[in-house]
Design a protein around this motif. Structure first.
Motif, mmCIF file in Angstrom:
data_model
loop_
_atom_site.group_PDB
_atom_site.id
_atom_site.type_symbol
_atom_site.label_atom_id
_atom_site.label_comp_id
_atom_site.label_asym_id
_atom_site.label_seq_id
_atom_site.Cartn_x
_atom_site.Cartn_y
_atom_site.Cartn_z
ATOM 1 N N UNK A 1 0.807 -1.228 0.000
ATOM 2 C CA UNK A 1 0.000 0.000 0.000
ATOM 3 C C UNK A 1 0.836 1.273 0.000
ATOM 4 N N UNK A 2 1.925 1.375 0.756
ATOM 5 C CA UNK A 2 2.696 2.613 0.733
ATOM 6 C C UNK A 2 3.342 2.918 -0.620
ATOM 7 N N UNK A 3 3.443 1.939 -1.496
ATOM 8 C CA UNK A 3 4.099 2.142 -2.779
ATOM 9 C C UNK A 3 3.215 2.849 -3.798
ATOM 10 N N UNK A 4 1.916 2.882 -3.574
ATOM 11 C CA UNK A 4 0.994 3.498 -4.531
ATOM 12 C C UNK A 4 0.182 4.570 -3.829
ATOM 13 N N UNK A 5 0.075 5.695 -4.475
ATOM 14 C CA UNK A 5 -0.745 6.786 -3.943
ATOM 15 C C UNK A 5 -2.068 6.806 -4.697
ATOM 16 N N UNK A 6 -3.144 6.976 -3.976
ATOM 17 C CA UNK A 6 -4.462 7.044 -4.601
ATOM 18 C C UNK A 6 -4.644 8.413 -5.241
ATOM 19 N N UNK A 7 -5.232 8.459 -6.430
ATOM 20 C CA UNK A 7 -5.459 9.765 -7.055
ATOM 21 C C UNK A 7 -6.492 10.562 -6.268
ATOM 22 N N UNK A 8 -6.423 11.872 -6.407
ATOM 23 C CA UNK A 8 -7.385 12.728 -5.715
ATOM 24 C C UNK A 8 -8.781 12.426 -6.251
ATOM 25 N N UNK A 9 -9.725 12.327 -5.350
ATOM 26 C CA UNK A 9 -11.092 12.005 -5.749
ATOM 27 C C UNK A 9 -11.736 13.233 -6.373
ATOM 28 N N UNK A 10 -12.300 13.052 -7.541
ATOM 29 C CA UNK A 10 -12.983 14.151 -8.213
ATOM 30 C C UNK A 10 -14.463 13.823 -8.283
ATOM 31 N N UNK A 11 -15.284 14.813 -8.056
ATOM 32 C CA UNK A 11 -16.727 14.610 -8.093
ATOM 33 C C UNK A 11 -17.201 14.641 -9.546
ATOM 34 N N UNK A 12 -18.014 13.678 -9.908
ATOM 35 C CA UNK A 12 -18.588 13.647 -11.249
ATOM 36 C C UNK A 12 -19.831 14.510 -11.280
ATOM 37 N N UNK A 13 -19.917 15.298 -12.322
ATOM 38 C CA UNK A 13 -21.097 16.132 -12.486
ATOM 39 C C UNK A 13 -22.104 15.405 -13.372
ATOM 40 N N UNK A 14 -23.401 15.553 -13.095
ATOM 41 C CA UNK A 14 -24.388 14.893 -13.941
ATOM 42 C C UNK A 14 -24.374 15.485 -15.352
#
Length: 69
Positions: free
Chosen positions: A29-42
């Motif tokens: 887990x420390x080897x990969x960073x999660x991308x910033x969560x972006x909100x989807x617009x309808x």
């Protein structure tokens, strides 16, 4: 010239069981960073066009339950 540090790989037990998988995940887990969560617009239905569904597929999907059987 850049000196690249390489960590020694963790020995992998190819004959391991499923109980060993959480440990592998915790070490990786420390080897990969999660991308910033972006909100989807309808999306407006007026912007959705060009999708065609063959009649046989439409009948098949229409006869299926919403959550599977």
């Amino acid at each position: 010239m850049t000196n690249i540090k390489v960590q020694a790989p963790v020995p992998v037990d190819l004959e391991g069981d499923l109980a060993s998988l959480p440990g592998f995940g915790a070490r990786m887990a420390p080897h990969w960073a999660a991308p910033a969560r972006t909100a989807s617009l309808p999306v407006s239905p007026a912007l959705i066009h060009g999708v065609t569904v063959p009649p046989a597929s439409a009948r098949l999907l229409d006869s299926m339950s919403d959550y599977g059987d």
